[in-house]
Motif scaffolding. Sequence first.
Motif, PDB file in Angstrom:
ATOM      1  N   GLY A  16       0.822  -1.214   0.000  1.00 26.36           N
ATOM      2  CA  GLY A  16       0.000   0.000   0.000  1.00 26.36           C
ATOM      3  C   GLY A  16       0.852   1.259   0.000  1.00 26.36           C
ATOM      4  N   GLU A  17       1.936   1.253   0.790  1.00 22.48           N
ATOM      5  CA  GLU A  17       2.833   2.410   0.817  1.00 22.48           C
ATOM      6  C   GLU A  17       3.491   2.616  -0.537  1.00 22.48           C
ATOM      7  OE1 GLU A  17       5.655   1.965   3.991  1.00 22.48           O
ATOM      8  OE2 GLU A  17       4.087   1.683   5.486  1.00 22.48           O
ATOM      9  N   LEU A  18       3.937   1.521  -1.157  1.00 20.74           N
ATOM     10  CA  LEU A  18       4.571   1.628  -2.475  1.00 20.74           C
ATOM     11  C   LEU A  18       3.588   2.121  -3.526  1.00 20.74           C
ATOM     12  CD1 LEU A  18       6.784  -1.587  -2.494  1.00 20.74           C
ATOM     13  CD2 LEU A  18       7.561   0.786  -2.377  1.00 20.74           C
ATOM     14  N   GLN A  19       2.354   1.655  -3.460  1.00 21.74           N
ATOM     15  CA  GLN A  19       1.345   2.115  -4.407  1.00 21.74           C
ATOM     16  C   GLN A  19       1.057   3.594  -4.212  1.00 21.74           C
ATOM     17  OE1 GLN A  19      -1.762  -0.727  -3.570  1.00 21.74           O
ATOM     18  NE2 GLN A  19      -1.250  -1.973  -5.348  1.00 21.74           N
ATOM     19  N   GLU A  66       3.122   5.810  -2.970  1.00 17.66           N
ATOM     20  CA  GLU A  66       4.304   6.541  -3.440  1.00 17.66           C
ATOM     21  C   GLU A  66       4.337   6.594  -4.962  1.00 17.66           C
ATOM     22  OE1 GLU A  66       9.132   6.132  -3.158  1.00 17.66           O
ATOM     23  OE2 GLU A  66       7.913   5.334  -1.523  1.00 17.66           O
ATOM     24  N   SER A  67       3.998   5.482  -5.597  1.00 13.93           N
ATOM     25  CA  SER A  67       3.958   5.442  -7.056  1.00 13.93           C
ATOM     26  C   SER A  67       2.924   6.420  -7.592  1.00 13.93           C
ATOM     27  CB  SER A  67       3.638   4.023  -7.523  1.00 13.93           C
ATOM     28  OG  SER A  67       3.459   3.985  -8.906  1.00 13.93           O
ATOM     29  N   THR A  68       1.758   6.448  -6.978  1.00 16.52           N
ATOM     30  CA  THR A  68       0.712   7.388  -7.385  1.00 16.52           C
ATOM     31  C   THR A  68       1.188   8.815  -7.203  1.00 16.52           C
ATOM     32  OG1 THR A  68      -0.990   5.796  -6.781  1.00 16.52           O
ATOM     33  CG2 THR A  68      -1.675   8.082  -6.984  1.00 16.52           C
ATOM     34  N   TRP A 120       4.276   9.914  -7.315  1.00 15.57           N
ATOM     35  CA  TRP A 120       5.249  10.250  -8.359  1.00 15.57           C
ATOM     36  C   TRP A 120       4.549  10.469  -9.696  1.00 15.57           C
ATOM     37  CZ3 TRP A 120       9.412  12.309  -6.965  1.00 15.57           C
ATOM     38  CH2 TRP A 120      10.123  11.875  -5.860  1.00 15.57           C
ATOM     39  N   GLU A 121       3.566   9.669  -9.990  1.00  9.32           N
ATOM     40  CA  GLU A 121       2.829   9.854 -11.246  1.00  9.32           C
ATOM     41  C   GLU A 121       2.082  11.184 -11.251  1.00  9.32           C
ATOM     42  OE1 GLU A 121       2.789   8.059 -14.099  1.00  9.32           O
ATOM     43  OE2 GLU A 121       4.392   6.874 -13.184  1.00  9.32           O
ATOM     44  N   ASP A 122       1.520  11.570 -10.103  1.00 11.43           N
ATOM     45  CA  ASP A 122       0.779  12.827 -10.018  1.00 11.43           C
ATOM     46  C   ASP A 122       1.694  14.039 -10.093  1.00 11.43           C
ATOM     47  OD1 ASP A 122      -1.518  11.377  -9.787  1.00 11.43           O
ATOM     48  OD2 ASP A 122      -1.722  11.661  -7.612  1.00 11.43           O
ATOM     49  N   THR A 123       2.917  13.923  -9.585  1.00  8.95           N
ATOM     50  CA  THR A 123       3.829  15.059  -9.575  1.00  8.95           C
ATOM     51  C   THR A 123       4.683  15.127 -10.832  1.00  8.95           C
ATOM     52  OG1 THR A 123       5.515  13.789  -8.371  1.00  8.95           O
ATOM     53  CG2 THR A 123       3.994  15.130  -7.061  1.00  8.95           C
ATOM     54  N   ARG A 124       4.552  14.164 -11.683  1.00 11.95           N
ATOM     55  CA  ARG A 124       5.336  14.152 -12.921  1.00 11.95           C
ATOM     56  C   ARG A 124       4.824  15.272 -13.833  1.00 11.95           C
ATOM     57  NH1 ARG A 124       6.407   8.691 -16.352  1.00 11.95           N
ATOM     58  NH2 ARG A 124       8.199   9.466 -17.489  1.00 11.95           N
ATOM     59  N   PRO A 125       5.690  16.241 -14.170  1.00 13.81           N
ATOM     60  CA  PRO A 125       5.236  17.413 -14.929  1.00 13.81           C
ATOM     61  C   PRO A 125       4.670  17.101 -16.314  1.00 13.81           C
ATOM     62  CG  PRO A 125       7.439  17.760 -14.050  1.00 13.81           C
ATOM     63  CD  PRO A 125       7.077  16.339 -13.797  1.00 13.81           C
ATOM     64  N   SER A 126       5.375  16.302 -17.094  1.00 15.63           N
ATOM     65  CA  SER A 126       4.884  16.005 -18.431  1.00 15.63           C
ATOM     66  C   SER A 126       5.550  14.740 -18.937  1.00 15.63           C
ATOM     67  CB  SER A 126       5.174  17.164 -19.388  1.00 15.63           C
ATOM     68  OG  SER A 126       6.573  17.250 -19.605  1.00 15.63           O
ATOM     69  N   ARG A 127       5.077  14.266 -20.065  1.00 19.54           N
ATOM     70  CA  ARG A 127       5.647  13.051 -20.655  1.00 19.54           C
ATOM     71  C   ARG A 127       7.056  13.303 -21.185  1.00 19.54           C
ATOM     72  NH1 ARG A 127       2.853   8.663 -19.311  1.00 19.54           N
ATOM     73  NH2 ARG A 127       0.638   9.004 -19.432  1.00 19.54           N
ATOM     74  N   SER A 128       7.371  14.553 -21.573  1.00 16.66           N
ATOM     75  CA  SER A 128       8.670  14.854 -22.165  1.00 16.66           C
ATOM     76  C   SER A 128       9.770  14.961 -21.119  1.00 16.66           C
ATOM     77  CB  SER A 128       8.598  16.150 -22.973  1.00 16.66           C
ATOM     78  OG  SER A 128       8.284  17.230 -22.105  1.00 16.66           O
ATOM     79  N   THR A 129       9.398  15.081 -19.868  1.00 14.16           N
ATOM     80  CA  THR A 129      10.381  15.179 -18.811  1.00 14.16           C
ATOM     81  C   THR A 129      10.922  13.796 -18.486  1.00 14.16           C
ATOM     82  OG1 THR A 129       9.165  17.010 -17.866  1.00 14.16           O
ATOM     83  CG2 THR A 129      10.783  15.950 -16.449  1.00 14.16           C
TER      84      THR A 129
END
Length: 98
Positions: free
Chosen positions: A44-47, A49-51, A53-62
């Motif tokens: 659950g913690e890893l999920q 954290e993964s969520t 990171w996905e939410d804070t990811r600025p864009s696909r090109s980064t």
Amino acid sequence: MEIPRETAANLGQTLEWLRKELAEMQIQDQQLLLTLRHLQSLLGELQAESTHWEDTRPSRSTSPFRARLGSEGRGYQPVSRELVQLLRGEESRRSSLP
């Protein structure tokens, strides 16, 4: 109908052995349950954290590496014009002679 003494003794020993085995199995079950609950909490913690990171990811090109740093500018150091020219294969206007 009566059970002969030997048979009754063997039956008693067998039942005692079964009780001990069942008690050991219950302890193992409890240990496995605790391990499973711990693994579920870690998952659950890893999920989460993964969520995050996905939410804070600025864009696909980064790049994923820069997204993990938290910002595009962190750790950025300007590159000198001479280094850019050298990497592009352009000649520098400066002479290497003193």
